[in-house]
Write a protein that holds these residues in place. Structure first.
Motif, mmCIF file in Angstrom:
data_model
loop_
_atom_site.group_PDB
_atom_site.id
_atom_site.type_symbol
_atom_site.label_atom_id
_atom_site.label_comp_id
_atom_site.label_asym_id
_atom_site.label_seq_id
_atom_site.Cartn_x
_atom_site.Cartn_y
_atom_site.Cartn_z
ATOM 1 N N GLY A 670 0.846 -1.200 0.000
ATOM 2 C CA GLY A 670 0.000 0.000 0.000
ATOM 3 C C GLY A 670 0.878 1.245 0.000
ATOM 4 O O GLY A 670 0.656 2.191 -0.760
ATOM 5 N N ASP A 671 1.923 1.242 0.866
ATOM 6 C CA ASP A 671 2.854 2.380 0.899
ATOM 7 C C ASP A 671 3.528 2.529 -0.463
ATOM 8 O O ASP A 671 3.723 3.634 -0.965
ATOM 9 C CB ASP A 671 3.936 2.167 1.972
ATOM 10 C CG ASP A 671 3.328 2.058 3.376
ATOM 11 O OD1 ASP A 671 2.355 2.782 3.636
ATOM 12 O OD2 ASP A 671 3.815 1.244 4.175
ATOM 13 N N ALA A 672 3.929 1.382 -1.029
ATOM 14 C CA ALA A 672 4.605 1.414 -2.328
ATOM 15 C C ALA A 672 3.704 2.052 -3.379
ATOM 16 O O ALA A 672 4.141 2.898 -4.164
ATOM 17 C CB ALA A 672 4.982 -0.006 -2.750
ATOM 18 N N LEU A 673 2.433 1.661 -3.355
ATOM 19 C CA LEU A 673 1.516 2.173 -4.373
ATOM 20 C C LEU A 673 1.260 3.672 -4.194
ATOM 21 O O LEU A 673 1.203 4.426 -5.170
ATOM 22 C CB LEU A 673 0.201 1.385 -4.324
ATOM 23 C CG LEU A 673 -0.763 1.649 -5.477
ATOM 24 C CD1 LEU A 673 -0.118 1.366 -6.823
ATOM 25 C CD2 LEU A 673 -2.026 0.812 -5.326
ATOM 26 N N GLU A 674 1.139 4.104 -2.944
ATOM 27 C CA GLU A 674 0.944 5.548 -2.676
ATOM 28 C C GLU A 674 2.112 6.339 -3.255
ATOM 29 O O GLU A 674 1.947 7.393 -3.852
ATOM 30 C CB GLU A 674 0.889 5.819 -1.161
ATOM 31 C CG GLU A 674 -0.226 5.112 -0.432
ATOM 32 C CD GLU A 674 -1.539 5.858 -0.431
ATOM 33 O OE1 GLU A 674 -1.877 6.437 -1.483
ATOM 34 O OE2 GLU A 674 -2.228 5.841 0.604
ATOM 35 N N ARG A 675 3.322 5.788 -3.022
ATOM 36 C CA ARG A 675 4.505 6.491 -3.489
ATOM 37 C C ARG A 675 4.519 6.565 -5.015
ATOM 38 O O ARG A 675 4.848 7.598 -5.595
ATOM 39 C CB ARG A 675 5.742 5.741 -2.966
ATOM 40 C CG ARG A 675 7.025 6.327 -3.417
ATOM 41 C CD ARG A 675 8.079 6.309 -2.341
ATOM 42 N NE ARG A 675 9.237 7.064 -2.781
ATOM 43 C CZ ARG A 675 10.444 6.845 -2.333
ATOM 44 N NH1 ARG A 675 10.665 5.920 -1.427
ATOM 45 N NH2 ARG A 675 11.449 7.562 -2.781
ATOM 46 N N LEU A 676 4.147 5.469 -5.658
ATOM 47 C CA LEU A 676 4.111 5.439 -7.118
ATOM 48 C C LEU A 676 3.060 6.390 -7.668
ATOM 49 O O LEU A 676 3.260 7.063 -8.676
ATOM 50 C CB LEU A 676 3.814 4.016 -7.616
ATOM 51 C CG LEU A 676 4.962 3.022 -7.475
ATOM 52 C CD1 LEU A 676 4.458 1.597 -7.673
ATOM 53 C CD2 LEU A 676 6.068 3.343 -8.496
ATOM 54 N N THR A 680 4.149 9.386 -10.125
ATOM 55 C CA THR A 680 3.708 9.449 -11.528
ATOM 56 C C THR A 680 2.629 10.506 -11.734
ATOM 57 O O THR A 680 2.314 10.833 -12.873
ATOM 58 C CB THR A 680 3.104 8.094 -11.971
ATOM 59 O OG1 THR A 680 2.050 7.756 -11.050
ATOM 60 C CG2 THR A 680 4.138 6.991 -11.962
ATOM 61 N N GLY A 681 2.025 11.000 -10.629
ATOM 62 C CA GLY A 681 0.932 11.969 -10.764
ATOM 63 C C GLY A 681 -0.287 11.357 -11.441
ATOM 64 O O GLY A 681 -1.101 12.070 -12.038
ATOM 65 N N ALA A 682 -0.433 10.035 -11.326
ATOM 66 C CA ALA A 682 -1.537 9.349 -12.009
ATOM 67 C C ALA A 682 -2.882 9.773 -11.429
ATOM 68 O O ALA A 682 -2.999 9.974 -10.226
ATOM 69 C CB ALA A 682 -1.370 7.839 -11.855
ATOM 70 N N ASP A 683 -3.881 9.927 -12.304
ATOM 71 C CA ASP A 683 -5.213 10.209 -11.754
ATOM 72 C C ASP A 683 -6.040 8.935 -11.616
ATOM 73 O O ASP A 683 -7.066 8.923 -10.946
ATOM 74 C CB ASP A 683 -5.947 11.291 -12.552
ATOM 75 C CG ASP A 683 -6.009 10.980 -14.038
ATOM 76 O OD1 ASP A 683 -5.169 10.200 -14.515
ATOM 77 O OD2 ASP A 683 -6.891 11.529 -14.717
ATOM 78 N N ARG A 684 -5.583 7.859 -12.223
ATOM 79 C CA ARG A 684 -6.235 6.563 -11.982
ATOM 80 C C ARG A 684 -5.181 5.462 -11.923
ATOM 81 O O ARG A 684 -4.143 5.556 -12.578
ATOM 82 C CB ARG A 684 -7.238 6.243 -13.073
ATOM 83 C CG ARG A 684 -8.488 7.071 -12.905
ATOM 84 C CD ARG A 684 -9.618 6.488 -13.671
ATOM 85 N NE ARG A 684 -10.827 7.242 -13.375
ATOM 86 C CZ ARG A 684 -12.007 6.966 -13.897
ATOM 87 N NH1 ARG A 684 -12.136 5.949 -14.717
ATOM 88 N NH2 ARG A 684 -13.064 7.671 -13.582
ATOM 89 N N VAL A 685 -5.520 4.428 -11.143
ATOM 90 C CA VAL A 685 -4.568 3.339 -10.939
ATOM 91 C C VAL A 685 -5.239 2.005 -11.244
ATOM 92 O O VAL A 685 -6.389 1.771 -10.850
ATOM 93 C CB VAL A 685 -4.068 3.331 -9.474
ATOM 94 C CG1 VAL A 685 -3.228 2.096 -9.192
ATOM 95 C CG2 VAL A 685 -3.278 4.594 -9.172
ATOM 96 N N PHE A 686 -4.517 1.162 -11.952
ATOM 97 C CA PHE A 686 -4.930 -0.236 -12.103
ATOM 98 C C PHE A 686 -3.910 -1.052 -11.314
ATOM 99 O O PHE A 686 -2.708 -0.912 -11.519
ATOM 100 C CB PHE A 686 -4.894 -0.624 -13.584
ATOM 101 C CG PHE A 686 -5.008 -2.116 -13.818
ATOM 102 C CD1 PHE A 686 -6.251 -2.714 -13.914
ATOM 103 C CD2 PHE A 686 -3.870 -2.911 -13.912
ATOM 104 C CE1 PHE A 686 -6.358 -4.092 -14.109
ATOM 105 C CE2 PHE A 686 -3.973 -4.285 -14.102
ATOM 106 C CZ PHE A 686 -5.224 -4.878 -14.206
ATOM 107 N N TYR A 687 -4.384 -1.885 -10.371
ATOM 108 C CA TYR A 687 -3.446 -2.699 -9.601
ATOM 109 C C TYR A 687 -3.873 -4.160 -9.683
ATOM 110 O O TYR A 687 -5.050 -4.496 -9.481
ATOM 111 C CB TYR A 687 -3.412 -2.255 -8.130
ATOM 112 C CG TYR A 687 -2.346 -3.000 -7.348
ATOM 113 C CD1 TYR A 687 -1.049 -2.511 -7.275
ATOM 114 C CD2 TYR A 687 -2.632 -4.223 -6.723
ATOM 115 C CE1 TYR A 687 -0.053 -3.208 -6.609
ATOM 116 C CE2 TYR A 687 -1.642 -4.930 -6.058
ATOM 117 C CZ TYR A 687 -0.355 -4.425 -6.000
ATOM 118 O OH TYR A 687 0.635 -5.120 -5.343
ATOM 119 N N ALA A 688 -2.917 -5.042 -9.952
ATOM 120 C CA ALA A 688 -3.213 -6.477 -9.975
ATOM 121 C C ALA A 688 -2.290 -7.200 -9.010
ATOM 122 O O ALA A 688 -1.082 -6.939 -8.978
ATOM 123 C CB ALA A 688 -3.025 -7.030 -11.386
ATOM 124 N N GLY A 689 -2.865 -8.097 -8.211
ATOM 125 C CA GLY A 689 -2.056 -8.838 -7.249
ATOM 126 C C GLY A 689 -2.755 -10.103 -6.827
ATOM 127 O O GLY A 689 -3.962 -10.262 -7.040
#
Ligand code: GDG
Length: 750
Positions: A670-676, A680-689
């Protein structure tokens, strides 16, 4: 568009569906009416709510049940972060389905016919009718492929009804009360229908091994389906067989919260006050039960009375406090029971009490939890004399409260708790002489023996608390459930939505998501097609791709062989490589010292247990146990936990599949994703795990993001595919959509 951590709304925006649905007769809330008549909802605290709270609160969980008042309709609402779906019951439903079939047919039948069960066909009809209502409410609340967990004997037909309406669901059932031996079960006129109802579930859970065995035997006798171990093969409509698991999961309590209450100085003062108010007897004995004929309250009173009568005990020295909380007061046998118990208490007090000392301090009401804990603390001897009990949580609560390691638990061998709490003084409540001897033994037990037993009991209760219970049930349930191959239509729609972002971050776990799990971590490789799909995404404007892994970053780089533009985070976000040539990481001196201690302890353990090994991580170590026997692996993990919790308190511990990870700095995916997201300044995120550690990433997704769970298992993610082999196609769909949009935009511009 729904985010993966949010419930999904249908086109009309009203019907909301959830990926985890709990169904029980009573909701975990009750209505509170103020003096001025205004109504509000209050959470009724119970172990089940506590255990499921974290999952439910993530807001993709809902609870379906009856709110406790008849003839009232309530719309679904949210209480304390939990979505509540009320089911309406009429007064007639209550009489026939609840008081009748549930509590006057099934309850006595399943408790060894201690009271004779009543069989009435109109009660059965009501049971079918109301079970259908619960099943319909659950079916309407469950999203595609959702997990539904049905509770207890009032709802045994719900699993089958649900499966017929919604074959896509993963269905679990847990029976909180015993399941009787066939000779007794066979009396039930609707014995085949009930079994069929339960066999609609993928997993049927029981308190004791013996209960699960009784169920499987009944299935064999009445249906002839083959059973082997915990597995039952049930014929399915498509001519195939469907596997149902029947297994025991002994329920428990939120032990830590009981201990916390017991350590509260006010509660301790109250315990001292209770002793004083009772006239400072040498020994306080305690019974706490719903006023129910299964609890053996009369047997306990009889034994105590005989001990007073024969002079073995005197009221100057010993008082019995009996809390008998009101229960099922409109059901015939319960009305008779209250008279019987109160007559016995009155007689005994009349015969033996003195002006200053009461033999039995009897209380026919419910108390707040603090008062219960104070009573447990005050009690030198706890009497649990149930004639038959699924588990008996009171016994576990008493143990959890006794952080002073004192007090003696006298426990019936007919309570489920006796399977685990073997260090209690075990009794057969029907043997009054035996009960008397046990009481005398408990009263006279020397302190070292009391402490030795209590220590062992506490270990049991704290090792298997209610959180461990629920996660073990859900894990078994969802691991057994198959996820269909292919890309569900709903996922394609969601991919279209997320792909519309200006700046899109595609963040991907590696092991289990891009690459199948393998025995040797260094052998893991992404499935064919992954590299090409990632390259297509990298070639697009406004898209960044990141790999998010629990592996050390060098190891991630080695196995994933990423293109230059891929952003990398390793060790659950402790290491990052974001458009640089080097890995970034920083640990302070104290953390380095802890790392050394960690290493020393794990090496000691690993050297002595075959099939275990240590993986070095930049801010921690992982103890792998996959190649050890399950027992040895678990023992090694426990040993590591025990030692390290003392040596490095507060260290982050993370349990994975056959691996236990320790980190001197807490960080999650979760921390990793927040940092990313920030980088990247992304306005949307796709995450797969695919695994538990990815749940931390799903938990930080925003409205409009998309979470994709790979494989089975409970998850906060809104969508799911079967395995890594589907992932290149999913990435390809994102690329297709964005390429098409870019081409269209270009055409418009020209
Ligand atoms: C069924 C199964 C199984 C009681 N009086 C008061 C009060 N309680 C609380 C106790 C305990 C709970 O109620 C009773 O749980 P038990 O397990 O002892 O028994 P059942 O109600 O029969 O429960 C049983 C259980 O389901 C769970 O699966 O163990 O075998 O029969 O937590 O503390 N709590 C408060 N005031 C009271 O006066 N606050």
């Amino acid at each position: 568009m729904s985010s993966s951590a949010e419930p999904t709304a249908s086109a009309d925006g009203h019907d909301v569906t959830y990926s985890l649905v709990v169904v029980s007769n009573r909701l975990p809330v009750e209505i509170d009416v103020a003096d001025d008549g205004t109504e509000s909802w209050r959470t009724s605290p119970g172990g089940l709510v506590t255990a499921l709270e974290p999952l439910m609160r993530s807001s993709d969980g809902a609870w379906v049940g009856w709110p406790g008042v008849a003839d009232r309709t309530f719309e679904p609402f949210e209480n304390d972060g939990i979505s509540i779906v009320p089911v309406r019951l009429s007064e007639a439903d209550l009489e026939d389905y609840y008081e009748g079939f549930s509590n006057d047919t099934i309850w006595p039948l399943y408790h060894d016919v201690i009271a004779p069960p009543s069989f009435h066909r109109e009660w059965w009809d009501a049971y079918v009718r109301v079970n259908r209502r619960f099943a319909e409410a659950a079916a309407a609340a469950a999203s595609t492929g959702a997990t539904v967990w049905v509770h207890d004997y009032q709802l045994q037909l719900v699993p089958r009804m649900l499966r017929e309406a919604r074959p896509d669901l993963v269905i679990g059932f847990f029976n909180h009360i015993p399941f009787p031996p066939y000779g007794i079960y066979a009396q039930l006129p609707w014995r085949k229908q009930i079994l069929d109802g339960l066999l609609g579930a993928d997993l049927v859970g029981f308190q004791r091994l013996a209960d699960a065995g009784n169920f499987s035997r009944a299935v064999r006798r009445l249906y002839g389906y083959p059973t082997r171990g915990v597995a039952i093969d049930v014929p399915a409509p498509d001519g195939q067989t469907r596997r149902v698991i029947a297994k025991h999961f002994p329920i428990s309590i939120d032990a830590a919260s009981y201990e916390e209450l017991a350590r509260d100085p006010e509660v301790q003062a109250r315990a001292r006050q209770i002793r004083e108010d009772l006239g400072n007897p040498k020994t306080i004995m305690l019974g706490v039960d719903r006023l129910d004929y299964t609890k053996g309250i009369a047997h306990r009173i009889k034994a105590f009375g005989e001990l007073l009568a024969d002079g073995s005990l005197s009221v100057e020295d010993v008082t019995l406090v009996q809390v008998a909380s009101p229960s099922r007061e409109r059901v015939g046998p319960y009305i008779a029971l209250r008279d019987e118990i109160e007559l016995a208490v009155g007689r005994l007090n009349g015969d033996f009490s003195t002006i200053s000392h009461t033999a039995i301090s009897y209380h026919h009401h419910g108390y707040p939890r603090e008062e219960m804990v104070a009573l447990y603390l005050a009690a030198d001897v706890m009497l649990v004399t149930a004639l038959r009990d699924g588990m008996n949580l009171v016994a576990k609560e008493y143990v959890a409260v006794r952080f002073d390691r004192d007090g003696v638990l006298v426990l019936s061998e007919f309570a489920g708790a006796a399977d685990e709490l073997k260090q209690a003084v075990l009794i057969n409540p029907h043997d009054i002489d035996g009960v008397k001897a046990a009481i005398l033994r408990a009263i006279a037990m020397p302190r070292p023996e009391r402490q030795r037993r209590m220590r062992a009991l506490r270990r049991k209760v704290f090792d298997n608390d209610v959180a461990a219970w629920s996660s073990s049930f859900l894990r078994t349930l969802t691991e057994g459930a198959a996820v269909r191959p292919g890309i569900p239509d709903a996922l394609v729609g969601a991919l279209r939505e997320v792909s519309g972002a200006d700046k899109l971050l595609v963040a991907l776990d590696f092991d289990g998501t891009l690459a199948p799990h393998v025995d040797r971590p260094e052998d893991a490789r992404a499935v064919d097609g992954t590299r090409g799909a990632v390259q297509r995404l990298l070639d697009l404007d406004g898209v960044r791709v990141a790999f998010v892994s629990g592996r050390a970053l060098v190891s991630l780089r080695y196995v994933s062989d990423p293109q230059d533009d891929v952003l990398l985070t390793g060790s659950h976000g402790i290491e990052v490589q974001l458009d640089t040539a080097d890995i970034q990481l920083d640990l302070v001196a104290a953390e380095l010292e802890q790392l050394e201690t960690l290493n020393r302890v794990l090496e000691g353990i690993s050297a002595s247990v075959e099939g275990t090994w240590i993986e070095r991580k930049p801010a921690g170590r992982a103890l792998h146990t996959r190649l050890a026997t399950p027992q040895a692996g678990q023992a090694a993990q426990k040993e590591a936990r025990d030692q390290l919790s003392v040596l490095i308190p507060g260290m982050t511990v993370r349990a994975g599949k056959d691996v236990l990870e320790f980190a001197v700095r807490g960080s999650t995916k979760g921390d990793a994703l927040e940092r990313l997201r920030e980088y990247t300044g992304a306005d949307r995120v796709f995450y797969a795990g695919d695994d538990l550690t990815d749940e931390d990433a799903f938990a930080v997704l925003h409205e409009g993001d998309l979470g994709l769970k790979i494989g089975a298992g409970p998850s906060l993610a809104g969508y799911r595919v079967r395995g890594p082999e589907e992932v290149p196609r999913v990435l390809g769909i994102i690329a297709d959509i964005r390429e098409a949009a870019a081409t269209a935009a270009e055409a418009r511009a020209n």
